[in-house]
Write a protein that holds these residues in place. Structure first.
Motif, PDB file in Angstrom:
ATOM      1  N   ALA A 255     -26.964 -50.411  20.857  1.00 19.66           N
ATOM      2  CA  ALA A 255     -26.859 -49.449  21.958  1.00 19.66           C
ATOM      3  C   ALA A 255     -26.744 -48.023  21.439  1.00 19.66           C
ATOM      4  O   ALA A 255     -26.684 -47.079  22.226  1.00 19.66           O
ATOM      5  CB  ALA A 255     -25.651 -49.791  22.830  1.00 19.66           C
ATOM      6  N   LYS A 256     -26.752 -47.861  20.122  1.00 21.28           N
ATOM      7  CA  LYS A 256     -26.686 -46.535  19.509  1.00 21.28           C
ATOM      8  C   LYS A 256     -28.040 -45.825  19.546  1.00 21.28           C
ATOM      9  O   LYS A 256     -28.158 -44.695  19.103  1.00 21.28           O
ATOM     10  CB  LYS A 256     -26.206 -46.675  18.062  1.00 21.28           C
ATOM     11  CG  LYS A 256     -24.788 -47.241  17.955  1.00 21.28           C
ATOM     12  CD  LYS A 256     -24.461 -47.715  16.549  1.00 21.28           C
ATOM     13  CE  LYS A 256     -24.335 -46.557  15.577  1.00 21.28           C
ATOM     14  NZ  LYS A 256     -23.927 -47.021  14.237  1.00 21.28           N
ATOM     15  N   LYS A 257     -29.065 -46.514  20.046  1.00 18.97           N
ATOM     16  CA  LYS A 257     -30.391 -45.901  20.172  1.00 18.97           C
ATOM     17  C   LYS A 257     -30.668 -45.603  21.640  1.00 18.97           C
ATOM     18  O   LYS A 257     -30.213 -44.588  22.164  1.00 18.97           O
ATOM     19  CB  LYS A 257     -31.474 -46.807  19.579  1.00 18.97           C
ATOM     20  CG  LYS A 257     -31.555 -46.776  18.047  1.00 18.97           C
ATOM     21  CD  LYS A 257     -30.589 -47.715  17.402  1.00 18.97           C
ATOM     22  CE  LYS A 257     -30.802 -47.883  15.912  1.00 18.97           C
ATOM     23  NZ  LYS A 257     -29.767 -48.751  15.296  1.00 18.97           N
ATOM     24  N   ASP A 258     -31.363 -46.502  22.329  1.00 15.22           N
ATOM     25  CA  ASP A 258     -31.810 -46.204  23.686  1.00 15.22           C
ATOM     26  C   ASP A 258     -30.736 -46.298  24.764  1.00 15.22           C
ATOM     27  O   ASP A 258     -31.050 -46.218  25.950  1.00 15.22           O
ATOM     28  CB  ASP A 258     -32.993 -47.103  24.052  1.00 15.22           C
ATOM     29  CG  ASP A 258     -34.338 -46.424  23.791  1.00 15.22           C
ATOM     30  OD1 ASP A 258     -34.340 -45.270  23.335  1.00 15.22           O
ATOM     31  OD2 ASP A 258     -35.385 -47.038  24.054  1.00 15.22           O
ATOM     32  N   ARG A 297     -14.007 -47.645  26.571  1.00 13.77           N
ATOM     33  CA  ARG A 297     -14.737 -46.371  26.700  1.00 13.77           C
ATOM     34  C   ARG A 297     -16.192 -46.538  26.277  1.00 13.77           C
ATOM     35  O   ARG A 297     -17.105 -46.036  26.937  1.00 13.77           O
ATOM     36  CB  ARG A 297     -14.052 -45.294  25.842  1.00 13.77           C
ATOM     37  CG  ARG A 297     -12.631 -44.983  26.237  1.00 13.77           C
ATOM     38  CD  ARG A 297     -12.067 -43.829  25.420  1.00 13.77           C
ATOM     39  NE  ARG A 297     -11.972 -44.153  24.003  1.00 13.77           N
ATOM     40  CZ  ARG A 297     -10.921 -44.756  23.444  1.00 13.77           C
ATOM     41  NH1 ARG A 297      -9.897 -45.139  24.199  1.00 13.77           N
ATOM     42  NH2 ARG A 297     -10.886 -45.001  22.141  1.00 13.77           N
ATOM     43  N   ASP A 298     -16.396 -47.230  25.162  1.00 17.41           N
ATOM     44  CA  ASP A 298     -17.761 -47.446  24.669  1.00 17.41           C
ATOM     45  C   ASP A 298     -18.561 -48.303  25.644  1.00 17.41           C
ATOM     46  O   ASP A 298     -19.745 -48.063  25.869  1.00 17.41           O
ATOM     47  CB  ASP A 298     -17.732 -48.115  23.294  1.00 17.41           C
ATOM     48  CG  ASP A 298     -17.150 -47.213  22.220  1.00 17.41           C
ATOM     49  OD1 ASP A 298     -17.479 -46.019  22.225  1.00 17.41           O
ATOM     50  OD2 ASP A 298     -16.372 -47.704  21.384  1.00 17.41           O
ATOM     51  N   LEU A 299     -17.942 -49.325  26.195  1.00 16.05           N
ATOM     52  CA  LEU A 299     -18.632 -50.194  27.149  1.00 16.05           C
ATOM     53  C   LEU A 299     -19.094 -49.407  28.371  1.00 16.05           C
ATOM     54  O   LEU A 299     -20.197 -49.629  28.890  1.00 16.05           O
ATOM     55  CB  LEU A 299     -17.711 -51.346  27.570  1.00 16.05           C
ATOM     56  CG  LEU A 299     -17.379 -52.366  26.476  1.00 16.05           C
ATOM     57  CD1 LEU A 299     -16.234 -53.282  26.917  1.00 16.05           C
ATOM     58  CD2 LEU A 299     -18.592 -53.198  26.092  1.00 16.05           C
ATOM     59  N   GLU A 300     -18.271 -48.480  28.832  1.00 16.06           N
ATOM     60  CA  GLU A 300     -18.649 -47.634  29.966  1.00 16.06           C
ATOM     61  C   GLU A 300     -19.839 -46.744  29.604  1.00 16.06           C
ATOM     62  O   GLU A 300     -20.785 -46.601  30.379  1.00 16.06           O
ATOM     63  CB  GLU A 300     -17.462 -46.763  30.404  1.00 16.06           C
ATOM     64  CG  GLU A 300     -16.274 -47.523  30.959  1.00 16.06           C
ATOM     65  CD  GLU A 300     -16.486 -47.977  32.400  1.00 16.06           C
ATOM     66  OE1 GLU A 300     -17.540 -47.672  32.988  1.00 16.06           O
ATOM     67  OE2 GLU A 300     -15.574 -48.651  32.929  1.00 16.06           O
ATOM     68  N   ALA A 301     -19.788 -46.142  28.416  1.00 14.67           N
ATOM     69  CA  ALA A 301     -20.858 -45.240  27.991  1.00 14.67           C
ATOM     70  C   ALA A 301     -22.186 -45.983  27.870  1.00 14.67           C
ATOM     71  O   ALA A 301     -23.240 -45.455  28.253  1.00 14.67           O
ATOM     72  CB  ALA A 301     -20.500 -44.588  26.657  1.00 14.67           C
ATOM     73  N   ILE A 302     -22.145 -47.208  27.362  1.00 12.24           N
ATOM     74  CA  ILE A 302     -23.375 -48.000  27.218  1.00 12.24           C
ATOM     75  C   ILE A 302     -23.952 -48.344  28.588  1.00 12.24           C
ATOM     76  O   ILE A 302     -25.166 -48.219  28.818  1.00 12.24           O
ATOM     77  CB  ILE A 302     -23.098 -49.288  26.419  1.00 12.24           C
ATOM     78  CG1 ILE A 302     -22.710 -48.957  24.978  1.00 12.24           C
ATOM     79  CG2 ILE A 302     -24.327 -50.207  26.423  1.00 12.24           C
ATOM     80  CD1 ILE A 302     -22.128 -50.124  24.207  1.00 12.24           C
ATOM     81  N   ALA A 303     -23.102 -48.773  29.505  1.00  9.10           N
ATOM     82  CA  ALA A 303     -23.573 -49.143  30.840  1.00  9.10           C
ATOM     83  C   ALA A 303     -24.279 -47.985  31.523  1.00  9.10           C
ATOM     84  O   ALA A 303     -25.328 -48.152  32.153  1.00  9.10           O
ATOM     85  CB  ALA A 303     -22.394 -49.630  31.685  1.00  9.10           C
ATOM     86  N   ILE A 304     -23.738 -46.794  31.390  1.00 11.12           N
ATOM     87  CA  ILE A 304     -24.354 -45.607  31.998  1.00 11.12           C
ATOM     88  C   ILE A 304     -25.627 -45.230  31.251  1.00 11.12           C
ATOM     89  O   ILE A 304     -26.660 -44.909  31.849  1.00 11.12           O
ATOM     90  CB  ILE A 304     -23.350 -44.440  32.010  1.00 11.12           C
ATOM     91  CG1 ILE A 304     -22.170 -44.785  32.930  1.00 11.12           C
ATOM     92  CG2 ILE A 304     -24.023 -43.146  32.462  1.00 11.12           C
ATOM     93  CD1 ILE A 304     -20.975 -43.852  32.780  1.00 11.12           C
TER      94      ILE A 304
END
Length: 457
Positions: A255-258, A297-304
């Protein structure tokens, strides 16, 4: 309009520290001519990777404020899970701290000594995890993908006939998994066509082989499909993505890319038994199944981020920006991967520095020269990264000798990219003066991360 405008406004900035050529000569020497060993604050334009280096949006930062850090059953996980399920239509979602962790778990379960893992092209950490399981990585890149300077629409495709021949020769039972990387990172950031995905799926289904996607740049690949496959011209990127995932038995993703996240990844699966085995290993190595080594926090950022990346205004800007730099270099007759890829510009170091023997790592020489000339940090994707040794300890070269300039998402402006072009052009003018490098210290696995080199005496 000819000018590419960023479809976003800049709300927060960080400084770039300017260095002189003389200072950079000493910096690269102290780093043993390896860009991974350069302190980040000494880099002007950092194109080492697009992984985890994106600028997150205001919505992502806001989402992080509601991240729930419960060890088990966090609502942040369920928002993340629902987003991935909606995108992939896969029922079993396993969060990991990054893509290679998902690969480690998957290949630890499916890989075995002597088994083959087939791909269009495995990236470095993927291949390392395949080999760590005892399996053998087999790259079956299409013929046109091996010609950097010859344009073709889908140079990331897997060679269908070669795949059929491999099965006929070795038997389907000896192939643990087939995984397509979309886009094909090691192959120049080139896309894979939907037709190729369908063809590979059909072969795998016929022979009982599991079919997976390495989906870290799925949205960029889907936008290329929209542009280059007539059947999909009127489809949305989201529709294309959902169809693409529908052909796979599972996928890994960084998830660090797209997804624009600074950390995170996941493994998505259809098979419940495989999912349970992977979850057991997740708990052992990463964390509980509802956080998998990630904060809420990371899970939220990935979902968005997974929703934001499907915005076609962004993807149009993203692909056009890479094409913009590629075309500037083509006009100067600089050997560069054609057509432009999705996330990076790839210089053909073998042709750029044709006077330097492969065993003296022309790609690494070019990386070093770009840093000295303009403070640009890039990465070699050639015989330092992928080269092996034969029984006589002689180098077995990589398929191609490339230098990747990976463009972080939503980070640099067009003026930064113009500067990058100017530096590359200047190095090209001085190329005949450049000399080779030799390895003075290396590790047996993923040596390019920590290797030490020195100029040829």
């Amino acid at each position: 309009m000819k000018t590419i405008i960023e479809p976003f406004k800049i709300k927060s900035v960080e400084p770039i520290f300017i260095t002189t050529v003389e200072e950079r000569v000493q910096i690269i020497k102290d780093a043993f001519y390896n860009p991974f060993l350069i302190p980040a604050e000494k880099v002007l334009i950092d194109l080492l990777t697009d992984s985890g280096t994106s600028a997150m949006s205001s919505s992502q930062w806001a989402g992080m404020m509601i991240g729930d850090e419960s060890y088990a059953g966090s609502p942040s996980f369920f928002r993340f899970e629902n987003t991935v399920k909606d995108l992939t239509n896969m029922p079993f979602i396993i969060p990991t701290h990054q893509g290679r962790a998902a690969e480690k778990i998957l290949f630890s379960v499916l890989g075995a000594k002597g088994k083959m893992v087939v791909s269009n092209t495995l990236f470095d950490t993927t291949r390392a995890n395949v080999e760590a399981s005892g399996a053998i990585g087999v790259d079956l890149l299409c013929p046109e993908g091996k010609l950097p300077n010859v344009p073709s629409d889908f140079k990331g495709n897997l060679d269908i006939e070669a795949f059929k021949s491999l099965i006929d020769k070795n038997g389907a039972d000896n192939i643990a998994i087939c995984i397509l990387t979309v886009t094909n990172n090691s192959g120049g950031g080139q896309p894979v066509s939907m037709q190729n995905i369908i063809d590979v799926k059909n072969i795998c289904k016929l022979n009982g082989i599991s079919f997976f996607l390495d989906a870290c740049r799925f949205a960029e690949n889907c936008y290329f499909i929209k542009l280059r496959e007539k059947k999909y011209a009127d489809s949305s990127v989201e529709q294309i993505a959902k169809e693409m995932f529908s052909y796979a038995d599972g996928c890994t993703m960084s998830a660090k890319k797209d997804a624009f996240a600074n950390m995170g990844g996941f493994l998505a699966l259809h098979n419940e038994d495989l999912s349970n085995k992977c979850k057991n290993l997740l708990i052992l190595t990463e964390g509980f199944t509802t956080y998998g080594g990630l904060s809420g926090r990371d899970l939220e950022a990935i979902a968005i981020g997974l929703k934001e990346v499907l915005q076609e205004d962004y993807l149009k800007y993203r692909i056009n920006s890479i094409e913009y730099l590629t075309n500037k270099l083509i006009k100067e007759n600089i050997p560069v991967m054609q057509p432009a890829g999705g996330h990076a510009v790839y210089l053909d170091a073998k042709q750029f520095l044709s006077h330097i023997p492969i065993e003296q790592f022309p790609g690494q020489v070019l990386v070093t020269a770009l840093f000295i000339e303009g403070g640009i940090r890039a990465v070699e994707i050639g015989s330092l990264m992928f080269g092996k040794y034969d029984s006589m300890n002689q180098l077995i070269p990589a398929q191609m000798e490339l230098v990747r300039l990976a463009i972080p998402r939503r980070v640099y402006t067009q003026s930064h990219i113009d500067y990058v072009a100017e530096v590359i052009i200047e190095v090209y003018k001085k190329r005949d003066a450049l000399k080779g490098l030799v390895i003075t210290s290396e590790q047996p696995v993923l040596r390019h991360f920590t290797a030490k080199l020195a100029p040829v005496s």
